[in-house]
Design an enzyme around this catalytic site. Structure first.
Site, PDB file in Angstrom:
ATOM      1  N   LYS A 175       0.880  -1.166   0.000  1.00  0.00           N
ATOM      2  CA  LYS A 175       0.000   0.000   0.000  1.00  0.00           C
ATOM      3  C   LYS A 175       0.919   1.217   0.000  1.00  0.00           C
ATOM      4  CE  LYS A 175      -3.272   2.742   2.504  1.00  0.00           C
ATOM      5  NZ  LYS A 175      -3.830   3.087   3.812  1.00  0.00           N
ATOM      6  N   GLY A 194      -8.505   9.212   9.315  1.00  0.00           N
ATOM      7  CA  GLY A 194      -8.830   9.303  10.739  1.00  0.00           C
ATOM      8  C   GLY A 194      -9.886  10.339  11.081  1.00  0.00           C
ATOM      9  N   ASN A 213      -9.805   1.687   9.484  1.00  0.00           N
ATOM     10  CA  ASN A 213      -8.934   1.474  10.640  1.00  0.00           C
ATOM     11  C   ASN A 213      -9.454   2.207  11.876  1.00  0.00           C
ATOM     12  OD1 ASN A 213      -6.860   1.142  12.529  1.00  0.00           O
ATOM     13  ND2 ASN A 213      -5.238   1.609  11.122  1.00  0.00           N
ATOM     14  N   THR A 214      -9.330   3.540  11.876  1.00  0.00           N
ATOM     15  CA  THR A 214      -9.685   4.324  13.065  1.00  0.00           C
ATOM     16  C   THR A 214     -11.107   4.046  13.559  1.00  0.00           C
ATOM     17  OG1 THR A 214      -8.216   6.051  12.272  1.00  0.00           O
ATOM     18  CG2 THR A 214      -9.760   6.679  14.011  1.00  0.00           C
ATOM     19  N   ALA A 270      -9.818   5.682   3.873  1.00  0.00           N
ATOM     20  CA  ALA A 270      -9.713   6.881   4.703  1.00  0.00           C
ATOM     21  C   ALA A 270     -11.027   7.639   4.844  1.00  0.00           C
ATOM     22  CB  ALA A 270      -8.652   7.842   4.185  1.00  0.00           C
ATOM     23  N   GLY A 271     -11.328   7.981   6.072  1.00  0.00           N
ATOM     24  CA  GLY A 271     -12.459   8.853   6.377  1.00  0.00           C
ATOM     25  C   GLY A 271     -13.756   8.137   6.709  1.00  0.00           C
TER      26      GLY A 271
END
Lengths: 254, 66
Positions: A95, A156, A204-205, A182-183
């Site tokens: 990645k 995040g 992830n987050t 992301a997001g």
């Protein structure tokens, strides 16, 4: 099935391994997510600190490890990180992420394209994290990237899909899998991404920083499946007015 | 022989290869990668790589991350 390069995956949910409070919680969340592709990072070893054995339990799971180049600010640094990661994990999957800006971690499109082109030539299977820019995504595809990973919002930020109109164009034009990265802050965001026609999402987050990461991982897994089924089923068209023919018929019969 | 190991100066006596250095430092090689003078040295070459005076050795490890 999600196919990237020559590999097929049942799960369309990629998981980032950062920010979990303990390694055990991370492993349980991976299991609950059903994810088969899990990202890791590489950093300089701190000789005076004890090392946790992160890899042995991960290698025991049926998942593929996907190292990233997080921390790289230029194409040159990303290529160096990629070569280290390839040797550390014995995988040519990568990645690619290059974000010189520490506040928003916005991907640098110029360095990312330059690095992607080099890394493909060096034999890497490159999955680049990038802006939701249809022209950039096409260029990344043309230099040989195995997928593109445009952002839904800042890393995040948990803001969901802020780049919807651009993602629609990227998905329409792409001939490689589009993984929205992301997001995504809630399962509903992931479902919305899949309904748009994304091949997969990376989270992830939203999982790691939730109050119950294992339960949240399961919720994301269901949302991704539901969104995919909805996309395949074809959503009914949105309309400006309410059309309810059964009610009209009922009134006419009176 | 003097080397730098992640910016720490080190005086080596009975060590001549990268593999011997790792053994001497008692490092777990799982998830480890090494660069010498900014070039990545592949795992399969750790036994062969002869350390030179003033080599800058950097060790990297796999960590969690999105």
């Amino acid at each position: 099935m999600l196919t990237i390069a020559d590999q097929s995956f049942h799960s369309r949910l990629l998981l980032g391994s950062g920010k979990f409070s303990t390694p055990q919680l991370m492993q349980q969340a991976i299991k609950a997510s059903g994810s088969q592709l899990v990202t890791l990072a590489i950093k300089r070893l701190e000789l005076d600190k004890p090392r946790n054995d992160l890899l042995t339990p991960l290698r025991a799971m049926t998942i593929q490890l996907l190292p990233n180049t997080s921390g790289a600010k230029t194409a040159k640094e990303a290529i160096f990180a990629a070569e280290l990661a390839r040797d550390a994990l014995q995988t040519n999957w990568l990645k690619l992420e290059i974000h010189p800006d520490p506040r928003y971690l916005m991907p640098d499109p110029i360095e990312t394209l330059a690095a992607a082109e080099q890394l493909v030539k060096l034999g890497f299977v490159v999955l680049p994290y990038c802006s939701a820019d249809p022209v950039l995504c096409k260029r990344l595809e043309q230099v040989g990237c195995a997928a593109v990973m445009p952002l839904g919002a800042a890393i995040g930020s948990n803001q969901g899909i802020q780049t919807r109109a651009m993602l629609e164009i990227i998905i329409e034009q792409a001939t490689v899998p589009v993984i929205i990265d992301a997001g995504l802050g809630a399962p509903s965001h992931a479902a919305a991404a899949m309904e748009l026609g994304a091949a997969a999402v990376l989270v992830n987050t939203a999982i790691a920083a939730s109050q119950d990461p294992v339960a949240m991982a399961g919720a994301f897994a269901q949302a991704v499946s539901a969104g995919r089924i909805a996309y395949k089923a074809g959503l009914a068209a949105t309309q400006a007015y309410a059309a309810s023919s059964p009610l009209t018929d009922f009134l006419a019969a009176l | 022989m003097h080397i730098m190991l992640n910016d720490t100066p080190l005086q080596l006596a009975a060590v001549s290869t990268l593999a011997q250095l790792l053994q001497q430092q008692q490092l777990n090689t799982e998830g480890l990668a090494i660069a010498v003078n900014d070039s990545v040295i592949a795992k399969r070459l750790w036994h062969e790589y002869q350390l030179q005076n003033h080599d800058q050795i950097q060790l990297f490890q796999i960590v969690t991350g999105g």
